[in-house]
Design an enzyme around this catalytic site. Sequence first.
Site, PDB file in Angstrom:
ATOM      1  N   LYS A 134     194.244 100.536 103.460  1.00 39.13           N
ATOM      2  CA  LYS A 134     193.372  99.431 103.889  1.00 39.13           C
ATOM      3  C   LYS A 134     193.892  98.864 105.211  1.00 39.13           C
ATOM      4  O   LYS A 134     195.035  98.431 105.303  1.00 39.13           O
ATOM      5  CB  LYS A 134     193.336  98.338 102.819  1.00 39.13           C
ATOM      6  CG  LYS A 134     192.599  97.062 103.257  1.00 39.13           C
ATOM      7  CD  LYS A 134     192.532  96.006 102.133  1.00 39.13           C
ATOM      8  CE  LYS A 134     191.968  94.685 102.624  1.00 39.13           C
ATOM      9  NZ  LYS A 134     191.912  93.629 101.592  1.00 39.13           N
TER      10      LYS A 134
ATOM     11  N   ASP B 137     192.138  88.981 107.777  1.00 38.80           N
ATOM     12  CA  ASP B 137     191.140  88.653 106.757  1.00 38.80           C
ATOM     13  C   ASP B 137     190.923  87.143 106.705  1.00 38.80           C
ATOM     14  O   ASP B 137     191.670  86.423 106.046  1.00 38.80           O
ATOM     15  CB  ASP B 137     191.610  89.190 105.395  1.00 38.80           C
ATOM     16  CG  ASP B 137     190.557  88.999 104.311  1.00 38.80           C
ATOM     17  OD1 ASP B 137     189.409  88.627 104.660  1.00 38.80           O
ATOM     18  OD2 ASP B 137     190.879  89.238 103.128  1.00 38.80           O
TER      19      ASP B 137
ATOM     20  N   LYS C   7     188.231  81.763 103.793  1.00 37.92           N
ATOM     21  CA  LYS C   7     189.398  81.384 102.996  1.00 37.92           C
ATOM     22  C   LYS C   7     189.809  79.959 103.350  1.00 37.92           C
ATOM     23  O   LYS C   7     189.738  79.571 104.510  1.00 37.92           O
ATOM     24  CB  LYS C   7     190.580  82.309 103.314  1.00 37.92           C
ATOM     25  CG  LYS C   7     190.491  83.687 102.714  1.00 37.92           C
ATOM     26  CD  LYS C   7     191.758  84.475 102.992  1.00 37.92           C
ATOM     27  CE  LYS C   7     191.632  85.912 102.521  1.00 37.92           C
ATOM     28  NZ  LYS C   7     191.591  86.075 101.067  1.00 37.92           N
TER      29      LYS C   7
ATOM     30  N   ASP D 272     184.746  88.000 101.179  1.00 36.89           N
ATOM     31  CA  ASP D 272     186.206  88.071 101.111  1.00 36.89           C
ATOM     32  C   ASP D 272     186.665  89.274 100.277  1.00 36.89           C
ATOM     33  O   ASP D 272     187.840  89.635 100.299  1.00 36.89           O
ATOM     34  CB  ASP D 272     186.756  86.767 100.526  1.00 36.89           C
ATOM     35  CG  ASP D 272     188.231  86.574 100.847  1.00 36.89           C
ATOM     36  OD1 ASP D 272     188.774  87.373 101.636  1.00 36.89           O
ATOM     37  OD2 ASP D 272     188.823  85.608 100.314  1.00 36.89           O
TER      38      ASP D 272
ATOM     39  N   GLU E 171     186.318  92.260 100.975  1.00 38.64           N
ATOM     40  CA  GLU E 171     185.946  93.205 102.029  1.00 38.64           C
ATOM     41  C   GLU E 171     186.749  94.503 101.960  1.00 38.64           C
ATOM     42  O   GLU E 171     186.290  95.539 102.419  1.00 38.64           O
ATOM     43  CB  GLU E 171     186.144  92.544 103.404  1.00 38.64           C
ATOM     44  CG  GLU E 171     187.568  92.585 103.982  1.00 38.64           C
ATOM     45  CD  GLU E 171     188.598  91.840 103.130  1.00 38.64           C
ATOM     46  OE1 GLU E 171     188.198  90.942 102.373  1.00 38.64           O
ATOM     47  OE2 GLU E 171     189.806  92.173 103.216  1.00 38.64           O
TER      48      GLU E 171
ATOM     49  N   ARG F  88     187.533  96.431  99.423  1.00 34.93           N
ATOM     50  CA  ARG F  88     186.877  97.465  98.624  1.00 34.93           C
ATOM     51  C   ARG F  88     185.683  98.068  99.367  1.00 34.93           C
ATOM     52  O   ARG F  88     185.324  99.218  99.140  1.00 34.93           O
ATOM     53  CB  ARG F  88     186.473  96.895  97.258  1.00 34.93           C
ATOM     54  CG  ARG F  88     185.481  95.773  97.316  1.00 34.93           C
ATOM     55  CD  ARG F  88     185.427  94.981  96.014  1.00 34.93           C
ATOM     56  NE  ARG F  88     186.624  94.155  95.843  1.00 34.93           N
ATOM     57  CZ  ARG F  88     186.827  93.362  94.793  1.00 34.93           C
ATOM     58  NH1 ARG F  88     185.923  93.294  93.819  1.00 34.93           N
ATOM     59  NH2 ARG F  88     187.921  92.637  94.715  1.00 34.93           N
TER      60      ARG F  88
HETATM   61  N1  BES Z   1     193.128  90.421 101.421  1.00 31.61           N
HETATM   62  C1  BES Z   1     192.741  89.775 100.234  1.00 31.61           C
HETATM   63  C2  BES Z   1     193.728  89.937  99.093  1.00 31.61           C
HETATM   64  C3  BES Z   1     195.101  89.353  99.297  1.00 31.61           C
HETATM   65  C4  BES Z   1     195.429  88.134  98.739  1.00 31.61           C
HETATM   66  C5  BES Z   1     196.076  90.051  99.981  1.00 31.61           C
HETATM   67  C6  BES Z   1     196.699  87.611  98.903  1.00 31.61           C
HETATM   68  C7  BES Z   1     197.345  89.534 100.141  1.00 31.61           C
HETATM   69  C8  BES Z   1     197.665  88.317  99.604  1.00 31.61           C
HETATM   70  C9  BES Z   1     191.401  90.315  99.756  1.00 31.61           C
HETATM   71  O1  BES Z   1     190.548  90.807 100.716  1.00 31.61           O
HETATM   72  C10 BES Z   1     190.715  89.179  99.091  1.00 31.61           C
HETATM   73  O2  BES Z   1     190.447  88.216  99.761  1.00 31.61           O
HETATM   74  N2  BES Z   1     190.463  89.293  97.808  1.00 31.61           N
HETATM   75  C11 BES Z   1     189.804  88.282  97.086  1.00 31.61           C
HETATM   76  C12 BES Z   1     188.842  88.990  96.184  1.00 31.61           C
HETATM   77  C13 BES Z   1     187.829  88.094  95.543  1.00 31.61           C
HETATM   78  C14 BES Z   1     186.884  87.493  96.553  1.00 31.61           C
HETATM   79  C15 BES Z   1     187.070  88.944  94.566  1.00 31.61           C
HETATM   80  C16 BES Z   1     190.847  87.496  96.295  1.00 31.61           C
HETATM   81  O3  BES Z   1     191.855  88.072  95.910  1.00 31.61           O
HETATM   82  O4  BES Z   1     190.664  86.316  96.100  1.00 31.61           O
HETATM   83 ZN    ZN Z   2     191.483  91.499 102.444  1.00 33.82          ZN
HETATM   84 ZN    ZN Z   3     189.354  89.244 101.595  1.00 35.35          ZN
END
Ligand code: BES
Ligand code: ZN
Ligand code: ZN
Length: 502
Positions: A270, A275, A282, A352, A354, A356
């Site tokens: 990835k 992000d 966020k 968020d 993104e 996947r």
């Molecule tokens: N990049 C984040 C996941 C992440 C969180 C990486 C903390 C490193 C540290 C990912 O893209 C994300 O934002 N995931 C969301 C998914 C949700 C919207 C289903 C999450 O984990 O909240």
């Molecule tokens: Zn991410």
């Molecule tokens: Zn994200």
Amino acid sequence: MDYLSKMHFHYFTPSQKRPAADLLVVPLIQGKGHPTWPAALGRSSAALDIPIKLGDFEGKEGQISVQYHAKEGEPRTLLLGLGGAETLTVEKVRRGFALAAKTARTLKAATVALLMPTQKVLSEEELLKGALEGIFLANYSFDFHKAHTLKETPPFVIKGLQLVTSCKEVKAITERLYAIAEGVHSARDLVNMGADLVTPHYLAEHARKIAAANKKIRLTVFDKKQLEKEGFGLLLAVGRGAPVGHEPVCIIAEYHGDPKSKETTVLVGKGVTYDTGGLNLKPTGYMETMRCDMAGAAAVLATLQVVAALKLKKNITVVVPAAENSIGSRSFKPGDVYSSYSGKTVEVGNTDAEGRLILADALHYAVKKLKPTHIVDLATLTGAVEIALGSEATGLFSNNDVLADRLLRAGTTTYERLWRFPLYEEYKEGLKSPIADLKNHGGGRSAGSILGALFLQEFIDGVPWAHLDIAATAFLSEAKSYQPKHATGIGVRLLVEFLDPS
Ligand code: BES
Ligand code: ZN
Ligand code: ZN
């Protein structure tokens, strides 16, 4: 960093005479009475004996004592406690020698002589490997942005090692582990550097440098135009809000180490260079570390670098979908439907989620075009994996038990431990959309990491596949033993061990 020159090595058997280094590391094993000296020391010098005779130094795990000598030999000796023999493991050796490396750096000891402990639990080879990994992984600092403070207090790293061991393979082991550590350091650098520098195009340039150094690597980079032509609809959607110059790319680097074999391992990383969450922005406190969202990309690119340096006889293809998930008037939209490389349509429940999306396109491209025997993807995919496992293990998800077991084994050997999660069919309910083939996120918090993996599974057409969710292990807010604060470079040692078990 680049300004750090290569470490040099000198090898000695315990009976050989050596020139004096700046520091001698003497590892001790705790016992019922006095701790056990390394046999290679030859003598327990009177000066070294004092803290032990006084009972100040028992050889407990993590215990250290620096001794100074006015006469011949090293000016300093570090007594290093490794704990009792019965509880000694390779990981304890790594941690012990990482502490020795940190102490050497504080003392500004440029050359360090290492003795191996004397005990009957681990082999000479295991001891040497643990010691070298501990030293190499702890001999890292990231000072790229320290313009002024760097001049006043330049980072100090160990420049040379004297290895005192009877292990016959010492040179080969040292060179292999050093090449792997260089990979780990380069993955750490790439993550630490920052998102306005490390853009999708920067990652492509980085891959170009790795490819330029090795004839066996063939590099393809799809830019925005080619991604449009090829139909990477989800990668393009995620990258749409990014400014000029930060457009998405897909990097494909093929290493042909075994042209006769039809086996190909595809490694997908990835590469979200930043992000923000997109329009589902966020909040403060969750965005500050999001330069780490390309840690999967950094790990697979570094693995390629190591594989090429070690000239492994394997076929490995690295695929990195890279995009900046930015917020702006052009950003892709929650509630809209986008078309994937596979043709499946996806309703965006949350911008968020993104990772996947971009991985779905990359994974399906791999399945369709790269003839993979198996696929392993690494991704900082979900915050939920930290809730489940903390930062001591990476989440493993797989549709294939043989592949999963190979990875689990590599995790145990390297201590980049993995923990396997289920991919229960029942949870797929959460991916249903009333208007498209799939939804990237249903809104709930339950089984978050599994849902991310199940979404990816929709794009791999039954090819043996494993997904590693490194969201909690790729980036640390505090240092732990040989892992520094911030980027850890997780995945590199694991993947090299997986590809070429030592
Ligand atoms: N990049 C984040 C996941 C992440 C969180 C990486 C903390 C490193 C540290 C990912 O893209 C994300 O934002 N995931 C969301 C998914 C949700 C919207 C289903 C999450 O984990 O909240
Ligand atoms: Zn991410
Ligand atoms: Zn994200």
